[in-house]
Design an enzyme around this catalytic site. Structure first.
Site: not given
Length: 389
Positions: A17-18, A23, A127
């Protein structure tokens, strides 16, 4: 059966998970392979624009995980990438703690190689952190790094999607100039690589603010006890608070790293082997290495076109009826001959016999005149009677 997305991607199970979506491991029906599918809600224009930017990246490099394809379905969009099953550097540190320096150097070399390819495309990642650096499941063999998650990446010169006073990235991995709101540039990514290197070697998340103070007050401070001096000189070159004092390129940092490894002592005998194992776990019921159990098999090839029979073997075609011959130009006033049908045109039992009613001949021409006279007389007598009344 998992959820089918856009008629092509069958979502199998969530694997991550973002910040803006989940995902999934998914089965690509067209390519007949498993992929990682990042699914996003089209919640606002900024999210959609970030999606367009991220899925538009096409960087083909062994140490980069870039989008391969994308699809939209109702209020959701997704793009797909390679499945990388060995977890991230954050998982690795969680399992083993500080890594041996030579092992950490292999990881850093591959990370810098992938970052050089990203920068060559004019893209600033923005990032870089251990959770975004994935590993192939190579067991106790040589590790294989994949740089991922380009959700906030941008090409140099592109307009920002946020206010200049809003800093994008993960706290703790910002370069000092990022905190001041300067335009994203490659040195900011290199600073994050230096912070990641310290994390691999010490097993602790570095304190970026304290590092800036130490470098500002003392120039290049002494190496932490876990870091060999030649390797520290490379890391210090990545962590300079002033961007102009850092390595200018990822390729330059990689060359300095290779030189540092030459000056370092060899690996310590008896070190615990580092194993990168599969972090995704087994596929759920109904799915196997070759895809879903219910998936249709490969499409069979088309049947071959059979060659036509040679002329000598073609069956004879019989014409049921023969058309009469064309009339000569002077035959319009003559009686038409009745052409005889060939005896082989139709079998005697092919069709029932059809009886035609014989046409009755009309009255001869000499009878037509008296009948007309009588009719006229009758009409005249009728008119006279009406007049007399």
């Amino acid at each position: 059966m998992g959820e089918l997305f856009a008629g092509r991607y069958e979502l199998v199970d969530p694997i991550g998970r973002g910040g803006v979506g989940a995902v999934w491991r998914a089965w690509d029906r067209r390519r007949r392979r498993y992929v990682a599918a990042k699914v996003l809600q089209q919640s606002d224009a900024h999210t959609l624009l970030r999606f367009v930017r991220e899925q538009g990246l096409r960087i083909d490099h062994p140490h980069v995980v870039a989008p391969m394809s994308w699809a939209a379905d109702d209020d959701k969009v997704l793009f797909t990438m390679d499945v990388v099953s060995g977890g991230s550097l954050a998982h690795l540190i969680g399992d083993y703690g500080p890594l041996p320096p030579h092992y950490a150097c292999v990881l850093l070399d591959q990370l810098l190689s992938g970052l050089a390819a990203v920068h060559a495309e004019g893209v600033v990642h923005r990032d870089i952190k251990p959770a975004n650096i994935l590993l192939e499941a190579t067991g106790t063999g040589r590790p294989h790094v994949r740089l991922s998650d380009f959700g906030i990446a941008m090409r140099k010169g592109e307009p920002r999607l946020t206010d200049v006073n809003y800093v994008m990235g993960t706290p703790g991995y910002f370069a000092p100039e990022q905190m001041l709101g300067e335009e994203p540039d490659f040195p900011a990514d290199l600073y994050a690589v230096g912070l990641t290197a310290l994390y691999l070697l010490t097993g602790r998340k570095p304190d970026a603010e304290a590092l800036v103070e130490r470098f500002t007050e003392h120039g290049t401070p002494g190496a932490p006890e876990e870091v060999p001096e030649p390797l520290w000189q490379v890391i210090a070159g990545l962590l300079q608070p002033e961007p102009g004092l850092r390595f200018r390129t990822a390729t330059g940092a990689r060359k300095a790293l290779a030189a540092a490894v030459e000056m370092m002592d060899g690996p310590t005998a008896g070190e615990e082997p580092i194993e990168v194992f599969d972090q995704l776990g087994p596929l759920p019921a109904g799915f196997g290495p070759e895809g879903p159990a219910h998936a249709p098999g490969p499409v069979p090839p088309p049947l071959p076109a059979y060659p036509p029979l040679p002329p000598s073997r073609l069956p004879a075609v019989q014409t049921p009826l023969q058309h009469p011959p064309a009339l000569p130009t002077r035959a319009y006033t003559a009686a038409l001959p009745s052409p005889a049908l060939p005896s082989t045109a139709l079998p005697s039992t092919a069709l029932p016999a059809v009886r035609h009613r014989a046409r009755q001949p009309g009255p001869p021409a000499k009878v037509a005149v008296p009948v007309l006279i009588v009719a006229l007389l009758c009409l005249g007598i009728g008119i006279w009677a009406l007049t007399a009344a």
